[in-house]
Design a protein around this motif. Sequence first.
Motif, PDB file in Angstrom:
ATOM      1  N   UNK A 121      -1.969 -55.494 -30.345  1.00  0.00           N
ATOM      2  CA  UNK A 121      -1.725 -54.074 -30.612  1.00  0.00           C
ATOM      3  C   UNK A 121      -2.263 -53.688 -31.988  1.00  0.00           C
ATOM      4  N   UNK A 122      -2.966 -52.550 -32.047  1.00  0.00           N
ATOM      5  CA  UNK A 122      -3.472 -52.042 -33.313  1.00  0.00           C
ATOM      6  C   UNK A 122      -2.751 -50.754 -33.692  1.00  0.00           C
ATOM      7  N   UNK A 123      -2.803 -49.735 -32.829  1.00  0.00           N
ATOM      8  CA  UNK A 123      -2.061 -48.502 -33.098  1.00  0.00           C
ATOM      9  C   UNK A 123      -1.968 -47.652 -31.843  1.00  0.00           C
ATOM     10  N   UNK A 124      -0.978 -46.769 -31.878  1.00  0.00           N
ATOM     11  CA  UNK A 124      -0.740 -45.849 -30.772  1.00  0.00           C
ATOM     12  C   UNK A 124      -0.661 -44.432 -31.328  1.00  0.00           C
ATOM     13  N   UNK A 125      -1.511 -43.566 -30.817  1.00  0.00           N
ATOM     14  CA  UNK A 125      -1.457 -42.150 -31.158  1.00  0.00           C
ATOM     15  C   UNK A 125      -0.843 -41.439 -29.962  1.00  0.00           C
ATOM     16  N   UNK A 126       0.437 -41.069 -30.054  1.00  0.00           N
ATOM     17  CA  UNK A 126       1.152 -40.513 -28.895  1.00  0.00           C
ATOM     18  C   UNK A 126       0.390 -39.387 -28.203  1.00  0.00           C
ATOM     19  N   UNK A 127       0.303 -39.520 -26.894  1.00  0.00           N
ATOM     20  CA  UNK A 127      -0.358 -38.510 -26.096  1.00  0.00           C
ATOM     21  C   UNK A 127      -1.870 -38.562 -26.135  1.00  0.00           C
ATOM     22  N   UNK A 128      -2.436 -39.466 -26.941  1.00  0.00           N
ATOM     23  CA  UNK A 128      -3.892 -39.514 -27.097  1.00  0.00           C
ATOM     24  C   UNK A 128      -4.484 -40.863 -26.703  1.00  0.00           C
ATOM     25  N   UNK A 129      -4.110 -41.930 -27.408  1.00  0.00           N
ATOM     26  CA  UNK A 129      -4.732 -43.213 -27.107  1.00  0.00           C
ATOM     27  C   UNK A 129      -3.941 -44.383 -27.666  1.00  0.00           C
ATOM     28  N   UNK A 130      -4.243 -45.564 -27.109  1.00  0.00           N
ATOM     29  CA  UNK A 130      -3.715 -46.832 -27.597  1.00  0.00           C
ATOM     30  C   UNK A 130      -4.910 -47.705 -27.944  1.00  0.00           C
ATOM     31  N   UNK A 131      -4.875 -48.299 -29.129  1.00  0.00           N
ATOM     32  CA  UNK A 131      -5.978 -49.162 -29.560  1.00  0.00           C
ATOM     33  C   UNK A 131      -5.511 -50.610 -29.655  1.00  0.00           C
ATOM     34  N   UNK A 186      -7.568 -47.345 -24.974  1.00  0.00           N
ATOM     35  CA  UNK A 186      -7.097 -46.638 -23.795  1.00  0.00           C
ATOM     36  C   UNK A 186      -6.857 -45.182 -24.153  1.00  0.00           C
ATOM     37  N   UNK A 187      -7.600 -44.303 -23.503  1.00  0.00           N
ATOM     38  CA  UNK A 187      -7.406 -42.873 -23.710  1.00  0.00           C
ATOM     39  C   UNK A 187      -6.439 -42.353 -22.652  1.00  0.00           C
ATOM     40  N   UNK A 188      -5.412 -41.661 -23.090  1.00  0.00           N
ATOM     41  CA  UNK A 188      -4.400 -41.131 -22.184  1.00  0.00           C
ATOM     42  C   UNK A 188      -4.847 -39.754 -21.721  1.00  0.00           C
ATOM     43  N   UNK A 189      -5.432 -39.716 -20.534  1.00  0.00           N
ATOM     44  CA  UNK A 189      -6.045 -38.494 -20.012  1.00  0.00           C
ATOM     45  C   UNK A 189      -5.529 -38.248 -18.591  1.00  0.00           C
ATOM     46  N   UNK A 190      -4.431 -37.528 -18.446  1.00  0.00           N
ATOM     47  CA  UNK A 190      -3.841 -37.320 -17.127  1.00  0.00           C
ATOM     48  C   UNK A 190      -4.686 -36.481 -16.180  1.00  0.00           C
ATOM     49  N   UNK A 191      -5.570 -35.623 -16.730  1.00  0.00           N
ATOM     50  CA  UNK A 191      -6.385 -34.761 -15.876  1.00  0.00           C
ATOM     51  C   UNK A 191      -7.618 -35.509 -15.378  1.00  0.00           C
ATOM     52  N   UNK A 192      -7.757 -35.594 -14.069  1.00  0.00           N
ATOM     53  CA  UNK A 192      -8.877 -36.329 -13.472  1.00  0.00           C
ATOM     54  C   UNK A 192     -10.222 -35.773 -13.915  1.00  0.00           C
ATOM     55  N   UNK A 193     -10.362 -34.461 -13.975  1.00  0.00           N
ATOM     56  CA  UNK A 193     -11.646 -33.853 -14.345  1.00  0.00           C
ATOM     57  C   UNK A 193     -12.064 -34.258 -15.754  1.00  0.00           C
ATOM     58  N   UNK A 194     -11.090 -34.449 -16.635  1.00  0.00           N
ATOM     59  CA  UNK A 194     -11.409 -34.890 -17.999  1.00  0.00           C
ATOM     60  C   UNK A 194     -11.917 -36.328 -17.993  1.00  0.00           C
TER      61      UNK A 194
END
Length: 497
Positions: A165-175, A194-202
């Motif tokens: 684990x490096x860092x977590x930016x809530x709602x955005x990404x985990x590094x 890991x980019x947290x992107x719930x919208x499929x089109x994104x």
Amino acid sequence: MGNFDPHLATASQDRIMADLIFNGLLRYVPGQVPKIEPDLAKEMPTFHMVNGKYVCRILLKKGVMFHAAPNIPSHELTADDVVYSLNKSADIKKSAYASNYAGMTVKKTGRYAIKIIIEPPLSTLLFLPKLTDYGGGFIVSKKIITTMGYNQFKKHPVGTGPFAFKRYLPGKKVELTAHKDYFRGTPKLHGITFHLMPELKDREAALCNGELDIITGSGKKGWVESIKNNSKEIEIDTHGVGEMGIVFLNTQVKPMDDIRVRKAIAYALNRKIFLQATSKLISGPVFSPVPTVFLPGGLSESNVRELGLDYVQNLEKAKQLLDQAGYSQGFTLDLVTSEKRLFQTNYMILKQQLSQIGINCHVKVVSHRDMHKSIRDKKNPKGIVFYVAWRPNADAYLSQFFHSHFIPAAGEKTGTNFSYYNKIDKLIEDARCEIDLERQSHLWSQAQIKILNDMAALPLMYTLQIYARKPWLDYGHPIESSMALYPQFTEKTCFLK
């Protein structure tokens, strides 16, 4: 994200993090479930009867290093960590899988050796999965948790896995960054974001323009053809395990406590309509809580049809049952769904089909994490829960979804018996302790016949996993089936260019 404690990982995104950061004593061979091999263990466990008790002995690999943590240097894994971890897995306050570890006494027998006393004895079919890289089988560092504090560990996980684990930016990404001292070898990738992107089109746009190398895909009909039309440099991967989609009907809350109401709901639903909303590449029908297409112990379509428990859609019969129960005018249910397509789409189908018999469903869409919290809240129970999940064997399916010990408790978020069902505890327990596989399978079948007869749940479908990636991303292993519900990135994962 939820939190990063692997023993509390229930949502798919949390399971992925656990898979990358932690190890088990054993592991499912990457991409090749149900094959199991040693992981932190030096070799497969041995089993003996000692003074009438079933004892498992395990030797650990030497030189396995935990990641470094803030102000805590990397340190070696020992038997103390394994004993601490398995006891933590049995703690209902710190594990979503606690009941799986009841009846296990874990003792240190050397710096790199432990023994586990199993009471009552279990077949290896049921016991070995408890030691794998799944659910409560992940091994954590005793030193890290006792030094950092448990709450801090849930924010900054430390394991022995290929990535740290490096860092977590809530709602955005985990590094994550590569664990250079990983016991299987330094990972070929320097890290993973890991980019947290719930919208499929994104996600689609980011994959097509090169911002991402791989995305979670969609089982929506026509999606595969659509994404391939957007870019020729895309590969589609589908793989197991096949997660079960089941409608759970609450047997203890009005008006669902009336079996006639539950059976009316079952007769109102059309399994084929649910299947039509998902690509045939990744879906198929199921007729019992244990999917016989993947695991022993389930019921086939012909089995349930012969028993009259297939619940083929019959709206007239559904309305008659509601009328007999005193609900000729119908009623209203407040339900909650995840924003994820599979959940949201099926809740909308559920809503439409139940409206045909006068049941009005108000469906609230929330984040996947909040859905998990809401459907486990006994203070505000849901009459119906549509849930998608995979479990490694028949006992896990039946125990975790239908044993009374798993009925959500007030204030707890771990229970998954969304039917609040308590009629098959003895069948589950007898099957769990049965060594004869034929007898064990018979008991599992009887439990499921009871579930369907009482209409505590209606199994609908299975869905495989689907991912879209750039062709130059190589997993480093074949991808047939994964308990982690994604293709798995290991020390061998790499780019081909």
